[in-house]
Write a protein that holds these residues in place. Structure first.
Motif, PDB file in Angstrom:
ATOM      1  N   ASN A  17       0.827  -1.212   0.000  1.00  0.00           N
ATOM      2  CA  ASN A  17       0.000   0.000   0.000  1.00  0.00           C
ATOM      3  C   ASN A  17       0.859   1.259   0.000  1.00  0.00           C
ATOM      4  OD1 ASN A  17      -2.460  -1.265  -0.163  1.00  0.00           O
ATOM      5  ND2 ASN A  17      -2.732  -1.367   2.055  1.00  0.00           N
ATOM      6  N   LYS A  20       1.646   1.954  -3.582  1.00  0.00           N
ATOM      7  CA  LYS A  20       0.494   2.519  -4.292  1.00  0.00           C
ATOM      8  C   LYS A  20       0.218   3.959  -3.877  1.00  0.00           C
ATOM      9  CE  LYS A  20      -1.885  -1.905  -4.631  1.00  0.00           C
ATOM     10  NZ  LYS A  20      -3.004  -2.691  -4.092  1.00  0.00           N
ATOM     11  N   GLU A  21       0.263   4.200  -2.573  1.00  0.00           N
ATOM     12  CA  GLU A  21      -0.128   5.507  -2.050  1.00  0.00           C
ATOM     13  C   GLU A  21       0.914   6.589  -2.317  1.00  0.00           C
ATOM     14  OE1 GLU A  21      -1.523   7.355   2.227  1.00  0.00           O
ATOM     15  OE2 GLU A  21      -1.960   5.249   1.804  1.00  0.00           O
ATOM     16  N   TYR A  22       2.187   6.216  -2.279  1.00  0.00           N
ATOM     17  CA  TYR A  22       3.246   7.215  -2.398  1.00  0.00           C
ATOM     18  C   TYR A  22       4.020   7.144  -3.712  1.00  0.00           C
ATOM     19  CZ  TYR A  22       2.262   8.306   2.422  1.00  0.00           C
ATOM     20  OH  TYR A  22       1.625   8.695   3.577  1.00  0.00           O
ATOM     21  N   GLY A  23       3.628   6.248  -4.612  1.00  0.00           N
ATOM     22  CA  GLY A  23       4.262   6.188  -5.917  1.00  0.00           C
ATOM     23  C   GLY A  23       5.680   5.660  -5.891  1.00  0.00           C
ATOM     24  N   GLN A  74       1.403  12.694  -6.425  1.00  0.00           N
ATOM     25  CA  GLN A  74       1.038  11.304  -6.149  1.00  0.00           C
ATOM     26  C   GLN A  74      -0.187  11.231  -5.253  1.00  0.00           C
ATOM     27  OE1 GLN A  74       2.140   8.667  -7.678  1.00  0.00           O
ATOM     28  NE2 GLN A  74       0.737   7.386  -6.511  1.00  0.00           N
ATOM     29  N   ALA A  75      -0.305  12.142  -4.285  1.00  0.00           N
ATOM     30  CA  ALA A  75      -1.470  12.161  -3.400  1.00  0.00           C
ATOM     31  C   ALA A  75      -2.738  12.434  -4.204  1.00  0.00           C
ATOM     32  CB  ALA A  75      -1.294  13.212  -2.304  1.00  0.00           C
ATOM     33  N   LYS A  77      -3.157  11.798  -7.455  1.00  0.00           N
ATOM     34  CA  LYS A  77      -3.403  10.603  -8.271  1.00  0.00           C
ATOM     35  C   LYS A  77      -4.054   9.507  -7.442  1.00  0.00           C
ATOM     36  CE  LYS A  77       0.400  11.085 -11.579  1.00  0.00           C
ATOM     37  NZ  LYS A  77       1.677  10.485 -12.022  1.00  0.00           N
ATOM     38  N   HIS A  78      -3.554   9.313  -6.224  1.00  0.00           N
ATOM     39  CA  HIS A  78      -4.093   8.268  -5.351  1.00  0.00           C
ATOM     40  C   HIS A  78      -5.546   8.571  -4.989  1.00  0.00           C
ATOM     41  CE1 HIS A  78      -4.027   5.029  -2.443  1.00  0.00           C
ATOM     42  NE2 HIS A  78      -4.460   5.850  -1.518  1.00  0.00           N
ATOM     43  N   GLU A  79      -5.838   9.829  -4.674  1.00  0.00           N
ATOM     44  CA  GLU A  79      -7.216  10.201  -4.330  1.00  0.00           C
ATOM     45  C   GLU A  79      -8.143  10.062  -5.528  1.00  0.00           C
ATOM     46  OE1 GLU A  79      -9.797  13.627  -2.021  1.00  0.00           O
ATOM     47  OE2 GLU A  79      -7.647  13.903  -2.274  1.00  0.00           O
ATOM     48  N   ALA A  81      -7.805   7.969  -8.014  1.00  0.00           N
ATOM     49  CA  ALA A  81      -8.027   6.531  -8.213  1.00  0.00           C
ATOM     50  C   ALA A  81      -9.067   6.012  -7.228  1.00  0.00           C
ATOM     51  CB  ALA A  81      -6.717   5.768  -8.071  1.00  0.00           C
ATOM     52  N   SER A  82      -9.001   6.474  -5.985  1.00  0.00           N
ATOM     53  CA  SER A  82      -9.965   6.069  -4.965  1.00  0.00           C
ATOM     54  C   SER A  82     -11.373   6.546  -5.326  1.00  0.00           C
ATOM     55  CB  SER A  82      -9.542   6.640  -3.614  1.00  0.00           C
ATOM     56  OG  SER A  82     -10.489   6.339  -2.632  1.00  0.00           O
TER      57      SER A  82
END
Length: 112
Positions: A17, A20-23, A74-75, A77-79, A81-82
């Motif tokens: 994770n 995924k979360e921090y690239g 990255q934050a 992008k992660h959000e 994707a969520s």
């Protein structure tokens, strides 16, 4: 007190994770563990090993590798994707409910 951070909700995450979360790549996480930059605890899920790492240390590692702008990007992008996962889940649920509604209306010959 040294072990208390490991018990706090949200203070740790799996190495997968963290990637995924921090690239970060899995290899970057493993290298940081080997170099002593990340503390870890080995856990098992369904017989498979994984590393639990501290979120603050992963953030620091990501900042060293990606820079502040990289972390912010990255934050986002992660959000995104969520959010997309949640939207797709809701679309599937809506589709299922529409089908059930149509079947009930047809079965009982009810007009809208």
């Amino acid at each position: 007190m040294s072990g208390s951070i490991w018990q706090q909700q949200g203070a740790t995450l799996s190495h997968k994770n963290a990637c995924k979360e921090y690239g970060l790549t899995e290899q970057q996480i493993i290298d940081a563990i080997r170099n002593g930059k990340l503390q870890y605890k080995q856990n098992y899920a369904h017989g498979n090993p994984y590393y639990r790492v501290l979120r603050k240390e992963v953030e620091s590692l990501a900042q060293d590798i990606l820079g502040k702008d990289g972390i912010k990007e990255q934050a986002v992008k992660h959000e995104l994707a969520s959010i997309n996962r949640e939207i797709n889940s809701l679309k599937r649920k809506l589709s299922t409910l529409e089908k059930k509604k149509k079947a009930l209306l047809e079965k009982h010959e009810i007009k809208k």
